[in-house]
Design a protein around this motif. Structure first.
Motif, PDB file in Angstrom:
ATOM      1  N   PRO A  39       0.801  -1.231   0.000  1.00 27.56           N
ATOM      2  CA  PRO A  39       0.000   0.000   0.000  1.00 27.56           C
ATOM      3  C   PRO A  39       0.834   1.281   0.000  1.00 27.56           C
ATOM      4  O   PRO A  39       0.506   2.222  -0.719  1.00 27.56           O
ATOM      5  N   THR A  41       5.149   2.716   6.164  1.00 30.55           N
ATOM      6  CA  THR A  41       3.988   2.268   6.950  1.00 30.55           C
ATOM      7  C   THR A  41       4.436   1.012   7.709  1.00 30.55           C
ATOM      8  O   THR A  41       5.333   0.283   7.248  1.00 30.55           O
ATOM      9  N   PRO A  42       3.823   0.744   8.871  1.00 27.51           N
ATOM     10  CA  PRO A  42       4.388  -0.289   9.747  1.00 27.51           C
ATOM     11  C   PRO A  42       4.358  -1.709   9.186  1.00 27.51           C
ATOM     12  O   PRO A  42       5.378  -2.414   9.222  1.00 27.51           O
ATOM     13  N   VAL A  43       3.190  -2.142   8.703  1.00 27.48           N
ATOM     14  CA  VAL A  43       3.107  -3.538   8.221  1.00 27.48           C
ATOM     15  C   VAL A  43       4.015  -3.732   7.006  1.00 27.48           C
ATOM     16  O   VAL A  43       4.746  -4.725   6.899  1.00 27.48           O
ATOM     17  N   CYS A  44       3.971  -2.765   6.081  1.00 25.20           N
ATOM     18  CA  CYS A  44       4.819  -2.870   4.880  1.00 25.20           C
ATOM     19  C   CYS A  44       6.296  -2.965   5.269  1.00 25.20           C
ATOM     20  O   CYS A  44       7.065  -3.716   4.673  1.00 25.20           O
ATOM     21  N   ARG A  79      -2.185  -5.561  -0.883  1.00 28.51           N
ATOM     22  CA  ARG A  79      -1.066  -6.515  -0.843  1.00 28.51           C
ATOM     23  C   ARG A  79      -1.347  -7.686  -1.795  1.00 28.51           C
ATOM     24  O   ARG A  79      -1.799  -8.740  -1.381  1.00 28.51           O
ATOM     25  N   ALA A  90      -4.687  -4.171   3.619  1.00 27.77           N
ATOM     26  CA  ALA A  90      -3.589  -3.323   4.093  1.00 27.77           C
ATOM     27  C   ALA A  90      -3.194  -3.644   5.529  1.00 27.77           C
ATOM     28  O   ALA A  90      -2.029  -3.507   5.905  1.00 27.77           O
TER      29      ALA A  90
END
Ligand code: BEZ
Length: 222
Positions: free
Chosen positions: A52, A56-59, A136, A155
């Motif tokens: 996304p 950003t944290p997850v990415c 994703r 996301a």
């Protein structure tokens, strides 16, 4: 070679609806490692995946995990190619931060797709999302350029690198012979024989399931 992607306005297709078995649409784009062209990956496996947004944290956790497993993908002769709407300079700044903070260098290319021309062609943009970011999406593309598997995560949920490797292992294993990969299969475990769908084999089988449920053990290529 497959057709190059045209701008969405000309195609008037918001979301391509690609399916397993389709040839992955060709494109060329700027990336963190220079210009890339999808068709240049012919002859080896490729995982093309979108995220996304940079920073950003997850990415960030996904990129740290994938970079940490880069050798594992290489061992399977599989290239990684990432993509998001962010600019090349955003990608660079994010990769520098990841290197400084997590002590790992992301060396696989990240494509910039500011107009989302690639993201839309690959159905990486959720059609009902108001923010024009890619979700994703992951495409497993074989050495002939054919899409063999794809996944789509939202996301707020990160992908599993072990599962990406396992999917790749299973795809490569089934290409080595007329076999099937069962649930949770990992290299070293038994595969399944493609059933002989004939009435003779149904009636001549000794047990109820013998005609369609046969295991085969094969040496791992890993
Ligand atoms: C994340 O990678 O953490 C993220 C990206 C976009 C929306 C929400 C979370």
């Amino acid at each position: 070679m497959s057709e190059m992607i045209e701008p969405a306005a000309e195609r008037e297709v918001p979301c391509a609806g690609l399916r397993i078995g389709d040839v992955a649409p060709d494109f060329s784009a700027r990336s963190t490692t220079g210009d890339v062209r999808l068709s240049d990956y012919r002859g080896r496996w490729l995982i093309l995946f979108s995220h996304p947004a940079d920073f950003t944290p997850v990415c960030t956790t996904e990129f740290v995990a994938l970079a940490g497993s880069a050798d594992e993908f290489e061992r399977r002769d599989c290239a990684l190619l990432a993509l998001s709407v962010d600019s090349l300079f955003s990608h660079f700044a994010w990769l520098r931060l990841i290197r400084d903070r997590y002590d790992i260098e992301v060396r696989f290319p990240i494509v910039e797709d500011p107009t989302l021309v690639i993201g839309r062609a690959y159905g990486m943009v959720a059609p009902h999302d108001n923010d024009s970011a890619t979700v994703r999406t992951t495409f497993f593309i074989d050495p002939a350029g054919v899409i063999r598997a794809m996944t789509c995560y939202p996301a707020n949920v990160g992908r599993s690198t072990p599962e990406m490797l396992r999917t790749l292992d299973a795809l490569q294993a089934v290409d080595d012979g007329p076999v099937l990969a069962p649930a949770n299969w990992v290299p070293g475990e038994a595969l399944l024989v493609q059933p002989d769908a004939s009435l003779d084999s149904v009636f001549s089988a000794k047990g109820h399931t013998d005609w369609f449920m046969k295991e085969v053990k094969r040496g791992s290529r890993k």
